[in-house]
Design an enzyme around this catalytic site. Structure first.
Site, PDB file in Angstrom:
ATOM      1  N   GLU A   1      -8.699   1.246   0.204  1.00 21.60           N
ATOM      2  CA  GLU A   1      -8.812   2.679  -0.093  1.00 21.60           C
ATOM      3  C   GLU A   1     -10.018   3.336   0.561  1.00 21.60           C
ATOM      4  O   GLU A   1      -9.989   4.506   0.931  1.00 21.60           O
ATOM      5  CB  GLU A   1      -8.884   2.904  -1.615  1.00 21.60           C
ATOM      6  CG  GLU A   1      -7.573   2.649  -2.350  1.00 21.60           C
ATOM      7  CD  GLU A   1      -7.394   1.218  -2.816  1.00 21.60           C
ATOM      8  OE1 GLU A   1      -8.091   0.312  -2.306  1.00 21.60           O
ATOM      9  OE2 GLU A   1      -6.547   1.001  -3.695  1.00 21.60           O
TER      10      GLU A   1
ATOM     11  N   GLY B   1      -2.947   0.012  -4.247  1.00 20.62           N
ATOM     12  CA  GLY B   1      -2.167   0.014  -5.488  1.00 20.62           C
ATOM     13  C   GLY B   1      -1.235  -1.186  -5.597  1.00 20.62           C
ATOM     14  O   GLY B   1      -0.859  -1.582  -6.702  1.00 20.62           O
TER      15      GLY B   1
ATOM     16  N   ALA C   1      -0.544   2.693  -2.947  1.00 14.83           N
ATOM     17  CA  ALA C   1      -0.012   3.959  -3.425  1.00 14.83           C
ATOM     18  C   ALA C   1       0.537   4.705  -2.208  1.00 14.83           C
ATOM     19  O   ALA C   1       0.106   4.461  -1.075  1.00 14.83           O
ATOM     20  CB  ALA C   1      -1.122   4.754  -4.084  1.00 14.83           C
TER      21      ALA C   1
ATOM     22  N   GLU D   1      -3.348  -3.831  -6.940  1.00 18.11           N
ATOM     23  CA  GLU D   1      -3.617  -3.465  -8.333  1.00 18.11           C
ATOM     24  C   GLU D   1      -2.399  -3.699  -9.224  1.00 18.11           C
ATOM     25  O   GLU D   1      -2.538  -4.100 -10.376  1.00 18.11           O
ATOM     26  CB  GLU D   1      -4.084  -2.001  -8.387  1.00 18.11           C
ATOM     27  CG  GLU D   1      -5.436  -1.826  -7.720  1.00 18.11           C
ATOM     28  CD  GLU D   1      -5.792  -0.374  -7.453  1.00 18.11           C
ATOM     29  OE1 GLU D   1      -5.025   0.321  -6.748  1.00 18.11           O
ATOM     30  OE2 GLU D   1      -6.831   0.089  -7.959  1.00 18.11           O
TER      31      GLU D   1
HETATM   32  N1  CAA Z   1       1.942   4.941   1.802  1.00 18.89           N
HETATM   33  C1  CAA Z   1       2.926   5.556   2.485  1.00 18.89           C
HETATM   34  N2  CAA Z   1       3.565   5.001   3.518  1.00 18.89           N
HETATM   35  C2  CAA Z   1       3.196   3.759   3.894  1.00 18.89           C
HETATM   36  C3  CAA Z   1       2.163   3.064   3.239  1.00 18.89           C
HETATM   37  C4  CAA Z   1       1.518   3.700   2.138  1.00 18.89           C
HETATM   38  N3  CAA Z   1       0.561   3.092   1.425  1.00 18.89           N
HETATM   39  N4  CAA Z   1       2.002   1.868   3.853  1.00 18.89           N
HETATM   40  C5  CAA Z   1       2.905   1.813   4.844  1.00 18.89           C
HETATM   41  N5  CAA Z   1       3.625   2.964   4.869  1.00 18.89           N
HETATM   42  C6  CAA Z   1       4.699   3.313   5.802  1.00 18.89           C
HETATM   43  C7  CAA Z   1       4.132   3.654   7.185  1.00 18.89           C
HETATM   44  O1  CAA Z   1       3.662   4.961   7.228  1.00 18.89           O
HETATM   45  C8  CAA Z   1       5.345   3.412   8.050  1.00 18.89           C
HETATM   46  O2  CAA Z   1       6.205   4.530   7.930  1.00 18.89           O
HETATM   47  P1  CAA Z   1       6.812   5.211   9.267  1.00 18.89           P
HETATM   48  O3  CAA Z   1       7.673   4.135   9.879  1.00 18.89           O
HETATM   49  O4  CAA Z   1       7.594   6.361   8.730  1.00 18.89           O
HETATM   50  O5  CAA Z   1       5.656   5.578  10.126  1.00 18.89           O
HETATM   51  C9  CAA Z   1       6.041   2.236   7.359  1.00 18.89           C
HETATM   52  O6  CAA Z   1       5.541   2.202   6.023  1.00 18.89           O
HETATM   53  C10 CAA Z   1       5.715   0.908   8.015  1.00 18.89           C
HETATM   54  O7  CAA Z   1       4.303   0.786   8.093  1.00 18.89           O
HETATM   55  P2  CAA Z   1       3.507   0.503   9.461  1.00 18.89           P
HETATM   56  O8  CAA Z   1       4.268   1.004  10.627  1.00 18.89           O
HETATM   57  O9  CAA Z   1       2.120   1.013   9.284  1.00 18.89           O
HETATM   58  O10 CAA Z   1       3.536  -1.103   9.447  1.00 18.89           O
HETATM   59  P3  CAA Z   1       2.489  -2.079  10.110  1.00 18.89           P
HETATM   60  O11 CAA Z   1       3.110  -3.428  10.036  1.00 18.89           O
HETATM   61  O12 CAA Z   1       2.038  -1.583  11.454  1.00 18.89           O
HETATM   62  O13 CAA Z   1       1.190  -2.020   9.173  1.00 18.89           O
HETATM   63  C11 CAA Z   1       0.049  -2.014   7.025  1.00 18.89           C
HETATM   64  C12 CAA Z   1       1.285  -2.489   7.842  1.00 18.89           C
HETATM   65  C13 CAA Z   1      -1.198  -2.714   7.575  1.00 18.89           C
HETATM   66  C14 CAA Z   1       0.288  -2.421   5.592  1.00 18.89           C
HETATM   67  C15 CAA Z   1      -0.106  -0.488   7.189  1.00 18.89           C
HETATM   68  O14 CAA Z   1       1.149   0.122   6.895  1.00 18.89           O
HETATM   69  C16 CAA Z   1      -1.125   0.099   6.271  1.00 18.89           C
HETATM   70  O15 CAA Z   1      -2.319   0.011   6.534  1.00 18.89           O
HETATM   71  N6  CAA Z   1      -0.673   0.751   5.158  1.00 18.89           N
HETATM   72  C17 CAA Z   1      -1.560   1.440   4.244  1.00 18.89           C
HETATM   73  C18 CAA Z   1      -2.319   0.467   3.365  1.00 18.89           C
HETATM   74  C19 CAA Z   1      -3.266   1.219   2.451  1.00 18.89           C
HETATM   75  O16 CAA Z   1      -4.181   1.889   2.891  1.00 18.89           O
HETATM   76  N7  CAA Z   1      -3.032   1.124   1.135  1.00 18.89           N
HETATM   77  C20 CAA Z   1      -3.835   1.798   0.155  1.00 18.89           C
HETATM   78  C21 CAA Z   1      -3.161   3.096  -0.254  1.00 18.89           C
HETATM   79  S1  CAA Z   1      -4.185   4.115  -1.274  1.00 18.89           S
HETATM   80  C22 CAA Z   1      -4.075   3.470  -2.825  1.00 18.89           C
HETATM   81  O17 CAA Z   1      -3.404   2.503  -3.078  1.00 18.89           O
HETATM   82  C23 CAA Z   1      -4.875   4.241  -3.849  1.00 18.89           C
HETATM   83  C24 CAA Z   1      -4.875   3.691  -5.223  1.00 18.89           C
HETATM   84  O18 CAA Z   1      -5.516   2.693  -5.501  1.00 18.89           O
HETATM   85  C25 CAA Z   1      -4.210   4.421  -6.279  1.00 18.89           C
END
Ligand code: CAA
Length: 258
Positions: A132, A109, A66, A112
């Site tokens: 999460e 998400g 998400a 999911e």
């Molecule tokens: N939401 C918003 N932006 C996201 C994102 C997310 N879930 N995942 C990645 N991005 C964005 C980053 O912020 C980054 O943007 P900027 O260049 O503007 O900084 C861009 O995408 C590229 O990401 P990274 O620079 O972080 O890329 P990476 O290769 O270093 O890492 C990753 C990749 C490990 C997937 C890392 O991006 C990450 O950990 N992302 C979040 C994963 C996460 O926690 N997901 C769960 C979300 S909560 C959820 O899903 C709740 C639910 O069940 C409803």
């Protein structure tokens, strides 16, 4: 069909393709993307010319979860009154079989969303997880319910409580993924599988999916009763007569979706 800003659509034969397209955010699911995904899936679902839907992302990410930046400052009341993800429920209820073709990250998400599909085909680059907990929340789009059903309580609990990722091979061993293919072959493999499905009788595909879905939502006794009723009702279809006649006559069936 092309007015969407966060997804790309295409149709090849009887297969409808939905490609998540927010590369700047690794296809994170914001409210627009979820709305567009649900609308596109509903449109394919309403089209008798479509017998299977494939949802995919990019080489780097199916969907990294998400959209954290969109959610971060929301209050509990806002999340409840204007839940940005309601469309995912509608998406998970489409009658048409849906394949998730996953390369790269399928996290939170994103994992999911893959589990809201019927079949998960993974590139060898795929990584699945429910991180999460590290953000101070829990999975909110089915992760605590669908993951234990897919891979068993204990492994799901480990993933949800630690937030660690598993690679494609582990996901396949755990039963989340039907098959792992080389990344370069993902689309061709997804297309071949989708075409195989889409060639079947549409009402029978709907019936099979609905009955499979009952296994996730009901106990075994109720599910078995449901399956028996659906199975029996299919004998009202021309396609049942055609399918069985084709077997007897040793030829390919010619389904008319009637
Ligand atoms: N939401 C918003 N932006 C996201 C994102 C997310 N879930 N995942 C990645 N991005 C964005 C980053 O912020 C980054 O943007 P900027 O260049 O503007 O900084 C861009 O995408 C590229 O990401 P990274 O620079 O972080 O890329 P990476 O290769 O270093 O890492 C990753 C990749 C490990 C997937 C890392 O991006 C990450 O950990 N992302 C979040 C994963 C996460 O926690 N997901 C769960 C979300 S909560 C959820 O899903 C709740 C639910 O069940 C409803």
């Amino acid at each position: 069909m092309s007015d969407y800003s966060t997804i790309l659509l295409s149709t090849r034969g009887r297969v409808g393709w939905i490609t998540l397209n927010r590369p700047e955010a690794l296809n994170a699911l914001n409210s627009t993307l979820v709305e567009e995904l649900a609308a596109a899936a509903a449109a394919f679902d309403a089209d008798e010319e479509i017998g299977c839907i494939v949802v995919t992302g990019s080489e780097r990410a199916f969907a990294a979860g998400a959209d954290i930046k969109q959610m971060e400052d929301r209050s509990a009341v806002e999340m409840s009154l204007r839940n940005p993800f309601v469309g995912l429920e509608a998406f998970s209820r489409v009658r048409t079989p849906v394949i998730a073709a996953v390369a790269g990250y399928a996290l939170g998400g994103g994992c999911e969303l893959a589990m809201a599909c019927d079949i998960i085909l993974a590139a060898d680059t795929a990584r699945f997880g429910q991180p999460e907990i590290t953000l101070g929340v829990i999975p909110g789009l089915g992760g605590t319910q669908r993951l234990p059903r897919a891979i068993g309580y204990y492994k799901a609990a480990e993933l949800v409580l630690t937030g660690r990722m598993m690679d494609a091979a582990e996901a396949e061993r755990a039963g989340l993924v039907s098959r792992v293919v080389p990344a370069a072959d993902l689309f061709a493999e997804a297309e071949a599988m989708a075409e195989q499905i889409a060639a079947k009788s549409l009402p029978v595909l709907y019936a099979a999916k609905e009955s499979l879905r009952a296994s996730l939502e009901t106990g075994a006794a109720e599910g078995l009763r449901f399956e028996k009723q659906v199975f029996t009702s299919l004998f009202a279809l021309d396609d049942q007569k055609e399918g069985m006649a084709a077997f007897r006559e040793k030829r390919a069936p010619r389904f008319t979706n009637r």
